[in-house]
Design a protein around this motif. Structure first.
Motif, PDB file in Angstrom:
ATOM      1  N   VAL A   1       0.939  -1.090   0.033  1.00  0.00           N
ATOM      2  CA  VAL A   1      -0.272  -0.031   0.065  1.00  0.00           C
ATOM      3  C   VAL A   1       0.798   1.292   0.006  1.00  0.00           C
ATOM      4  CG1 VAL A   1      -0.192   0.215   2.298  1.00  0.00           C
ATOM      5  CG2 VAL A   1      -2.098   1.101   1.146  1.00  0.00           C
ATOM      6  N   ALA A   2       0.478   2.303  -0.544  1.00  0.00           N
ATOM      7  CA  ALA A   2       1.371   3.546  -0.740  1.00  0.00           C
ATOM      8  C   ALA A   2       0.631   4.563   0.376  1.00  0.00           C
ATOM      9  CB  ALA A   2       0.947   4.334  -1.814  1.00  0.00           C
ATOM     10  N   THR A   3       1.728   5.267   1.124  1.00  0.00           N
ATOM     11  CA  THR A   3       1.423   6.320   1.983  1.00  0.00           C
ATOM     12  C   THR A   3       1.402   7.460   1.358  1.00  0.00           C
ATOM     13  OG1 THR A   3       3.522   6.657   2.510  1.00  0.00           O
ATOM     14  CG2 THR A   3       2.618   4.381   3.859  1.00  0.00           C
TER      15      THR A   3
ATOM     16  N   LYS B   1       2.803  10.990   0.061  1.00  0.00           N
ATOM     17  CA  LYS B   1       4.201  11.213  -0.382  1.00  0.00           C
ATOM     18  C   LYS B   1       5.054  11.908   0.675  1.00  0.00           C
ATOM     19  CE  LYS B   1       3.097  11.064  -5.365  1.00  0.00           C
ATOM     20  NZ  LYS B   1       3.231  11.819  -6.418  1.00  0.00           N
ATOM     21  N   GLY B   2       6.223  11.248   1.046  1.00  0.00           N
ATOM     22  CA  GLY B   2       7.059  12.275   2.038  1.00  0.00           C
ATOM     23  C   GLY B   2       6.734  11.676   3.425  1.00  0.00           C
ATOM     24  N   ALA B   3       5.815  10.598   3.648  1.00  0.00           N
ATOM     25  CA  ALA B   3       5.479  10.342   4.921  1.00  0.00           C
ATOM     26  C   ALA B   3       6.755   9.507   5.616  1.00  0.00           C
ATOM     27  CB  ALA B   3       4.325   9.426   4.796  1.00  0.00           C
ATOM     28  N   GLY B   4       7.297   8.549   4.773  1.00  0.00           N
ATOM     29  CA  GLY B   4       8.416   7.695   5.554  1.00  0.00           C
ATOM     30  C   GLY B   4       8.176   7.120   6.474  1.00  0.00           C
ATOM     31  N   PRO B   5       7.269   5.699   6.096  1.00  0.00           N
ATOM     32  CA  PRO B   5       6.785   4.820   6.930  1.00  0.00           C
ATOM     33  C   PRO B   5       8.063   4.111   7.851  1.00  0.00           C
ATOM     34  CG  PRO B   5       6.373   3.967   4.795  1.00  0.00           C
ATOM     35  CD  PRO B   5       6.658   5.492   4.662  1.00  0.00           C
ATOM     36  N   ARG B   6       7.982   4.225   8.880  1.00  0.00           N
ATOM     37  CA  ARG B   6       9.123   3.642   9.756  1.00  0.00           C
ATOM     38  C   ARG B   6       8.755   2.305  10.259  1.00  0.00           C
ATOM     39  NH1 ARG B   6      13.944   5.622  12.250  1.00  0.00           N
ATOM     40  NH2 ARG B   6      14.173   4.769  14.282  1.00  0.00           N
ATOM     41  N   HIS B   7       7.838   2.132  11.277  1.00  0.00           N
ATOM     42  CA  HIS B   7       7.525   1.011  12.010  1.00  0.00           C
ATOM     43  C   HIS B   7       5.948   0.866  11.846  1.00  0.00           C
ATOM     44  CE1 HIS B   7      11.300   1.004  14.892  1.00  0.00           C
ATOM     45  NE2 HIS B   7      11.881   0.950  13.637  1.00  0.00           N
ATOM     46  N   VAL B   8       5.456  -0.234  12.304  1.00  0.00           N
ATOM     47  CA  VAL B   8       4.232  -0.731  12.293  1.00  0.00           C
ATOM     48  C   VAL B   8       3.686  -1.446  13.608  1.00  0.00           C
ATOM     49  CG1 VAL B   8       3.894  -0.853   9.899  1.00  0.00           C
ATOM     50  CG2 VAL B   8       4.304  -2.836  11.233  1.00  0.00           C
ATOM     51  N   ALA B   9       2.518  -1.211  14.193  1.00  0.00           N
ATOM     52  CA  ALA B   9       1.939  -1.874  15.460  1.00  0.00           C
ATOM     53  C   ALA B   9       0.462  -2.457  14.928  1.00  0.00           C
ATOM     54  CB  ALA B   9       2.095  -1.102  16.462  1.00  0.00           C
ATOM     55  N   PHE B  10       0.439  -3.910  15.453  1.00  0.00           N
ATOM     56  CA  PHE B  10      -0.734  -4.587  15.296  1.00  0.00           C
ATOM     57  C   PHE B  10      -1.743  -4.123  16.553  1.00  0.00           C
ATOM     58  CE2 PHE B  10       2.399  -6.528  12.655  1.00  0.00           C
ATOM     59  CZ  PHE B  10       1.870  -6.985  11.576  1.00  0.00           C
TER      60      PHE B  10
END
Length: 354
Positions: free
Chosen positions: A190-192, A194-203
């Motif tokens: 999935v695209a975030t 632009k320029g967001a820079g996804p780093r970590h995720v949590a469930f």
């Protein structure tokens, strides 16, 4: 119970760390007592502990290495071996649910690799490698190429989710636990923004929801998650910064509490932990407050397994600050417990219970 603290050690990182530090944890007060220093390590910057609590693994940032350690009954570590990650600057690692493989993100090489874990706990040689690919984001410094930063297994243990800071994409892979192979999910990314820079995720522990902390624009994204197809359906984007903050800041870590009622994200620059309440039906977030971390650059934080305390690693002030957690509001209150340790960047709980 013990807490294992990774750090930065090199001059290139202007670091003051000295290796992996082991502390025992007082479950009543949250106080930490030093047990061991494993020195002579280069940037042991992210850590993971096996489900059986008998092995610890680390990646060595800015190198091409990952290492394995055994955990003794007293919580201390013994070095086992190291393996090449076949990429530069491994940033994260995750152990497969069956304990047979280690998945690693090479942040500067745009690759995610798999290393087998042998019966001895040692790491075997590379058995798979995939590249995260796509158009780069607009940030002229931080988005010059693919930069996978995180690779946790989803709660089912069948999928690996990989946010890529350089491409503004979150990738999803199916994991073949027999062969140790990563395969694109039916919905591979999935695209975030632009320029967001996804780093970590949590469930979320009870809802089919995934949250992404976006480093470059200091936001948190909410996604509906299909654990069969890997689809991440965007639902919401919300700032992790207080409205009154007008300076520069980047987001770093994210965690959901065990009850699924609150989400936390760290802000480096604002030097705070953002607290969000979670809607129990939709998983949507509402910003509650931002608590100062009593230090500079909170690169990492971790909730204790019982949820009573939060430990915040302030990388640039060389401290771990302990906060108590209000179970009703999610609020954070400093306990007065503070540990001095050089350039802390990761913490994991584990080892034999004390």
């Amino acid at each position: 119970m013990f807490i294992y603290v990774g750090c930065r050690t090199t001059r290139e990182r202007n670091a003051r760390g000295n290796g992996i530090n082991v502390y025992s944890v007082d479950s009543q007060t949250g106080q930490l007592s030093h047990v061991q220093l494993v020195d002579g390590l280069v940037n042991p910057s992210f850590l993971a502990i096996s489900k059986q609590q008998n092995f610890l693994y680390c990646v060595h940032g800015d190198t091409d290495q990952a290492s394995a350690f055994s955990i003794s009954a007293d919580g201390t570590l013994t070095y086992l071996n190291s393996q090449n990650t076949h990429g530069h600057n491994p940033a994260h690692l995750a152990i497969s649910p069956d304990g047979g493989f280690l998945v690693v993100s090479n942040h500067y090489s745009g690759s995610v690799v798999v290393l087998p874990i042998l019966a001895s706990g040692e790491l075997g040689e590379l058995c798979d490698q995939v590249l995260t690919e796509g158009p780069i984001g607009p940030h002229r410094v931080e988005q010059k190429g693919s930069k996978p930063h995180f690779n946790p297994f989803d709660p089912s243990g069948k999928l690996v989710v990989v946010p890529d800071k350089g491409l503004d994409r979150i990738f999803t892979y199916r994991f073949d636990s027999q062969l140790g192979k990563l395969l694109p999910a039916a919905c591979p990314f999935v695209a975030t923004r632009k320029g967001a820079g996804p780093r970590h995720v949590a469930f979320h522990p009870g809802l089919p929801v995934v949250y992404s902390v976006n480093e470059l624009d200091s936001t948190v994204g909410t996604y509906r998650f299909n654990s069969e197809s890997g689809e991440l359906l965007p639902q919401q984007v919300i700032s992790a910064l207080p409205d009154s903050f007008t300076g520069d800041s980047t987001a770093a870590e994210i965690e959901v509490d065990g009850a699924g009622r609150f989400l936390y994200a760290s802000n480096r620059g604002n030097d705070s932990i953002a607290i969000f309440s979670i809607d129990p039906q939709t998983g949507w977030l509402t910003f509650v407050s931002a608590t100062p971390t009593k230090g500079r650059t909170p690169r990492f934080f971790a909730l204790s397994p019982d949820g009573q305390f939060m430990y915040v690693a302030n990388e640039d002030s060389d401290t771990i600050v302990v906060f108590s957690v209000d179970p009703a509001t999610g609020g954070l209150t400093p306990t007065g417990n503070l540990i001095k340790t050089g350039s802390p960047v990761c913490m994991v709980f584990g080892g034999p219970r004390t």
